[in-house]
Design a protein around this motif. Structure first.
Motif, PDB file in Angstrom:
ATOM      1  N   ALA A  20      85.926  33.933  36.836  1.00  0.00           N
ATOM      2  CA  ALA A  20      87.085  33.492  37.625  1.00  0.00           C
ATOM      3  C   ALA A  20      86.741  32.222  38.410  1.00  0.00           C
ATOM      4  CB  ALA A  20      87.537  34.607  38.567  1.00  0.00           C
ATOM      5  N   ALA A  21      85.530  32.169  38.941  1.00  0.00           N
ATOM      6  CA  ALA A  21      85.097  30.978  39.686  1.00  0.00           C
ATOM      7  C   ALA A  21      85.012  29.772  38.754  1.00  0.00           C
ATOM      8  CB  ALA A  21      83.743  31.238  40.352  1.00  0.00           C
ATOM      9  N   GLU A  27      90.248  24.428  36.280  1.00  0.00           N
ATOM     10  CA  GLU A  27      91.658  24.139  36.557  1.00  0.00           C
ATOM     11  C   GLU A  27      91.835  23.104  37.671  1.00  0.00           C
ATOM     12  OE1 GLU A  27      94.096  27.656  37.426  1.00  0.00           O
ATOM     13  OE2 GLU A  27      95.338  26.273  38.598  1.00  0.00           O
ATOM     14  N   VAL A  28      91.142  23.342  38.784  1.00  0.00           N
ATOM     15  CA  VAL A  28      91.306  22.437  39.933  1.00  0.00           C
ATOM     16  C   VAL A  28      90.769  21.039  39.603  1.00  0.00           C
ATOM     17  CG1 VAL A  28      90.698  21.993  42.343  1.00  0.00           C
ATOM     18  CG2 VAL A  28      91.231  24.330  41.604  1.00  0.00           C
ATOM     19  N   LEU A  29      89.614  20.982  38.974  1.00  0.00           N
ATOM     20  CA  LEU A  29      89.017  19.674  38.682  1.00  0.00           C
ATOM     21  C   LEU A  29      89.869  18.902  37.669  1.00  0.00           C
ATOM     22  CD1 LEU A  29      85.296  20.827  38.630  1.00  0.00           C
ATOM     23  CD2 LEU A  29      86.317  19.245  40.287  1.00  0.00           C
ATOM     24  N   LYS A  30      90.412  19.598  36.679  1.00  0.00           N
ATOM     25  CA  LYS A  30      91.308  18.922  35.730  1.00  0.00           C
ATOM     26  C   LYS A  30      92.556  18.410  36.435  1.00  0.00           C
ATOM     27  CE  LYS A  30      90.075  20.707  31.172  1.00  0.00           C
ATOM     28  NZ  LYS A  30      90.441  21.603  30.058  1.00  0.00           N
ATOM     29  N   ARG A 200      88.064  39.059  47.484  1.00  0.00           N
ATOM     30  CA  ARG A 200      87.667  38.228  46.334  1.00  0.00           C
ATOM     31  C   ARG A 200      88.659  37.088  46.130  1.00  0.00           C
ATOM     32  NH1 ARG A 200      85.996  43.171  43.777  1.00  0.00           N
ATOM     33  NH2 ARG A 200      87.747  43.201  42.340  1.00  0.00           N
ATOM     34  N   THR A 201      89.933  37.414  46.270  1.00  0.00           N
ATOM     35  CA  THR A 201      90.964  36.385  46.149  1.00  0.00           C
ATOM     36  C   THR A 201      90.759  35.300  47.203  1.00  0.00           C
ATOM     37  OG1 THR A 201      92.486  38.100  45.433  1.00  0.00           O
ATOM     38  CG2 THR A 201      93.478  36.004  46.100  1.00  0.00           C
ATOM     39  N   TYR A 202      90.461  35.736  48.406  1.00  0.00           N
ATOM     40  CA  TYR A 202      90.226  34.820  49.523  1.00  0.00           C
ATOM     41  C   TYR A 202      89.028  33.903  49.244  1.00  0.00           C
ATOM     42  CZ  TYR A 202      89.329  33.399  54.368  1.00  0.00           C
ATOM     43  OH  TYR A 202      89.111  32.674  55.502  1.00  0.00           O
ATOM     44  N   MET A 203      87.945  34.483  48.674  1.00  0.00           N
ATOM     45  CA  MET A 203      86.770  33.680  48.329  1.00  0.00           C
ATOM     46  C   MET A 203      87.123  32.618  47.291  1.00  0.00           C
ATOM     47  SD  MET A 203      83.342  36.100  48.286  1.00  0.00           S
ATOM     48  CE  MET A 203      83.864  37.731  47.811  1.00  0.00           C
ATOM     49  N   LEU A 204      87.906  33.027  46.299  1.00  0.00           N
ATOM     50  CA  LEU A 204      88.287  32.072  45.245  1.00  0.00           C
ATOM     51  C   LEU A 204      89.201  30.979  45.791  1.00  0.00           C
ATOM     52  CD1 LEU A 204      88.814  34.415  42.167  1.00  0.00           C
ATOM     53  CD2 LEU A 204      87.054  32.655  42.439  1.00  0.00           C
ATOM     54  N   GLU A 205      90.051  31.351  46.748  1.00  0.00           N
ATOM     55  CA  GLU A 205      90.928  30.342  47.359  1.00  0.00           C
ATOM     56  C   GLU A 205      90.094  29.293  48.092  1.00  0.00           C
ATOM     57  OE1 GLU A 205      94.068  29.446  47.070  1.00  0.00           O
ATOM     58  OE2 GLU A 205      94.072  30.985  45.507  1.00  0.00           O
ATOM     59  N   ARG A 208      88.639  26.969  45.560  1.00  0.00           N
ATOM     60  CA  ARG A 208      89.638  26.029  45.038  1.00  0.00           C
ATOM     61  C   ARG A 208      89.893  24.906  46.040  1.00  0.00           C
ATOM     62  NH1 ARG A 208      92.594  28.884  40.747  1.00  0.00           N
ATOM     63  NH2 ARG A 208      94.082  27.173  40.743  1.00  0.00           N
ATOM     64  N   THR A 209      89.955  25.257  47.304  1.00  0.00           N
ATOM     65  CA  THR A 209      90.182  24.249  48.337  1.00  0.00           C
ATOM     66  C   THR A 209      89.014  23.268  48.387  1.00  0.00           C
ATOM     67  OG1 THR A 209      91.426  25.867  49.611  1.00  0.00           O
ATOM     68  CG2 THR A 209      90.650  23.916  50.806  1.00  0.00           C
ATOM     69  N   ARG A 210      87.809  23.826  48.355  1.00  0.00           N
ATOM     70  CA  ARG A 210      86.630  22.950  48.404  1.00  0.00           C
ATOM     71  C   ARG A 210      86.601  21.975  47.223  1.00  0.00           C
ATOM     72  NH1 ARG A 210      80.091  24.330  48.036  1.00  0.00           N
ATOM     73  NH2 ARG A 210      79.543  22.119  48.058  1.00  0.00           N
ATOM     74  N   LEU A 211      86.967  22.492  46.055  1.00  0.00           N
ATOM     75  CA  LEU A 211      86.861  21.682  44.835  1.00  0.00           C
ATOM     76  C   LEU A 211      87.760  20.448  44.851  1.00  0.00           C
ATOM     77  CD1 LEU A 211      86.682  24.600  42.258  1.00  0.00           C
ATOM     78  CD2 LEU A 211      84.957  22.799  42.491  1.00  0.00           C
ATOM     79  N   GLN A 212      88.821  20.508  45.655  1.00  0.00           N
ATOM     80  CA  GLN A 212      89.742  19.373  45.671  1.00  0.00           C
ATOM     81  C   GLN A 212      89.078  18.080  46.136  1.00  0.00           C
ATOM     82  OE1 GLN A 212      93.243  20.696  47.766  1.00  0.00           O
ATOM     83  NE2 GLN A 212      93.571  22.342  46.286  1.00  0.00           N
ATOM     84  N   ASP A 213      88.079  18.215  47.021  1.00  0.00           N
ATOM     85  CA  ASP A 213      87.410  17.012  47.498  1.00  0.00           C
ATOM     86  C   ASP A 213      85.914  17.024  47.218  1.00  0.00           C
ATOM     87  OD1 ASP A 213      89.529  15.484  48.614  1.00  0.00           O
ATOM     88  OD2 ASP A 213      89.665  16.972  50.219  1.00  0.00           O
ATOM     89  N   VAL A 214      85.507  17.842  46.277  1.00  0.00           N
ATOM     90  CA  VAL A 214      84.071  18.072  46.097  1.00  0.00           C
ATOM     91  C   VAL A 214      83.303  16.794  45.742  1.00  0.00           C
ATOM     92  CG1 VAL A 214      84.092  18.741  43.640  1.00  0.00           C
ATOM     93  CG2 VAL A 214      82.453  19.804  45.229  1.00  0.00           C
TER      94      VAL A 214
END
Lengths: 271, 271
Positions: A20-21, A27-30, A200-205, A208-214
């Protein structure tokens, strides 16, 4: 130019939290315009073991076979086997590599250790001169993203497993930074198997947020190569030690010169 | 009763320094009356990768396959595959296990990591209750014996690779001591590839001498399980912290409670 991301993914099951991670990252990076490639090691049945079969044609010294030496020559002569060459192509093209795995025995699973052992060959990934802050991949970023079996408290500096910063040092300094990578703070998913689904959902969220500006993140700090004396066994130069004489902490987890470790230096940038 | 020693050996070549170290151990230990068994991982083509094939018959949850959970159940039901079962038999019989390998990327080669990942299954090697000083193998001893590519100075607390004690922590605490093993001081052969033949002979002589009394050696010190509070995420109990309030150093490399690391605590017994 759009950034290229390689995700080296090491979990057996598409139903896992690690999957899932990984899927969230793709998804986010694309959606950020990155091109993303995934090396799904178990699905690829990636060979973990470093053997003479990794070299096409004759080895130089069959009787005294030394993997590092043999693969150095094979890389120079274009005689590494196809699966290594293909992973090296992906590394070469990547601006960022994310390693997504469940922590096994305070480290990466063997299949991922095999990826490090076999893909990061001498000449391609490092030389005696080109390493650490002068490393070959100094323009690239890398990040560990992993799940643990233990709770966060167990990996604190007074927890039973010991400080996670210590456990991360051999991986982040000894492999990633050794090859020159700018090491981004690790993404640690603490014991998702013990967490309720909502958590788990919260961790994945958060991921996803971090990845936007990673790709804009500042990397972790390591001591630059110029602070070490190559004539004296690559130990800190006296002037470097002096510069830190009044500091409370050592320079890094490993290069601590007998001082307390800088807190969280392998977990957060800018500390 | 004669002691039983298992040597888990991970080098590709019979002409290597690692092979010479392994051969010396077999010879000296046998001459001391020990029975010695060798797992020659490359010769055995030991499978490094943790997969569902390690379980005979049906897995419990194919969709959400979790290796640690599945192998725990398989071990309880006698459904682990033959090569794992055979290594577990050797571990069970051994009084001392010596791991002989060349250090790859600040750790063990993938084939040996695979041995740890696959052989030390939950139930057989540890449970949530039986670990560390209360671990299942508390009556057994274990030791890392390895060659490095770098010189000793590079692995000092002000060397470019960082303190070797830090690099050893995840292996010695996270794997060996986690399963309860009494961890003997590591045998480190510093950069034999860079050393002249005479020096290599000298290193092997030192190893042979050490081996004569190796079973009587005191193990490295770790913090006992009773110092940690299982109700509070296995963190040090306040009374344990207080007991160390006037000490100069942390308890161990990992459990340093913000103090300087005890020098050489992962390299020498009694420090």
């Amino acid at each position: 130019m759009a950034s290229k991301v390689l995700i080296v993914y090491a979990h057996q099951s598409a139903g896992s939290f690690s999957a899932a991670a990984k899927d969230a990252a793709v998804e986010v990076l694309k959606s950020q315009g990155c091109s993303v490639e995934v090396s799904d090691l178990y699905a690829m049945k990636f060979k973990a073991t470093a053997t003479a079969e990794d070299i096409t044609g004759e080895v130089k010294n069959a009787e005294h076979f030394c993997y590092a030496e043999e693969t150095k020559v094979a890389w120079e002569e274009g005689r590494l086997c196809a699966d290594i060459t293909e992973e090296q192509r992906k590394v070469k093209e990547a601006d960022l590599i994310v390693f997504q795995f469940p922590m096994y025995w305070f480290s990466v699973p063997a299949i991922l250790k095999g990826w490090f052992d076999r893909v990061l060959t001498q000449g391609f990934a490092y030389t005696q001169e080109k390493r650490y802050s002068q490393g070959i991949f100094e323009k690239k970023k890398a990040m560990l993203s992993f799940t643990t079996g233990s709770m966060e408290t167990e990996f604190s500096p007074n927890g039973i497993n010991g400080d996670m910063n210590v456990t991360l040092w051999p991986l982040q300094n000894g492999i990633l930074h050794y090859c020159g990578f700018q090491v981004l703070a690790p993404q640690i998913f603490w014991a998702p198997a013990l967490a309720p689904p909502k958590c788990r959902t919260y961790m994945l969220e958060g991921w996803r947020t971090r990845l936007q500006d990673v790709l804009k993140e500042k990397p972790l700090s390591f001591t630059p190569m110029c602070c070490f004396d190559s004539e004296k066994g690559f130990q800190l130069k006296p002037e470097a030690i002096e510069k830190y004489a009044n500091k409370e902490f050592g320079l890094t987890v490993g290069i601590h010169i007998g001082r307390p470790l800088p807190p969280n230096s392998q977990m957060k940038a800018g500390v």
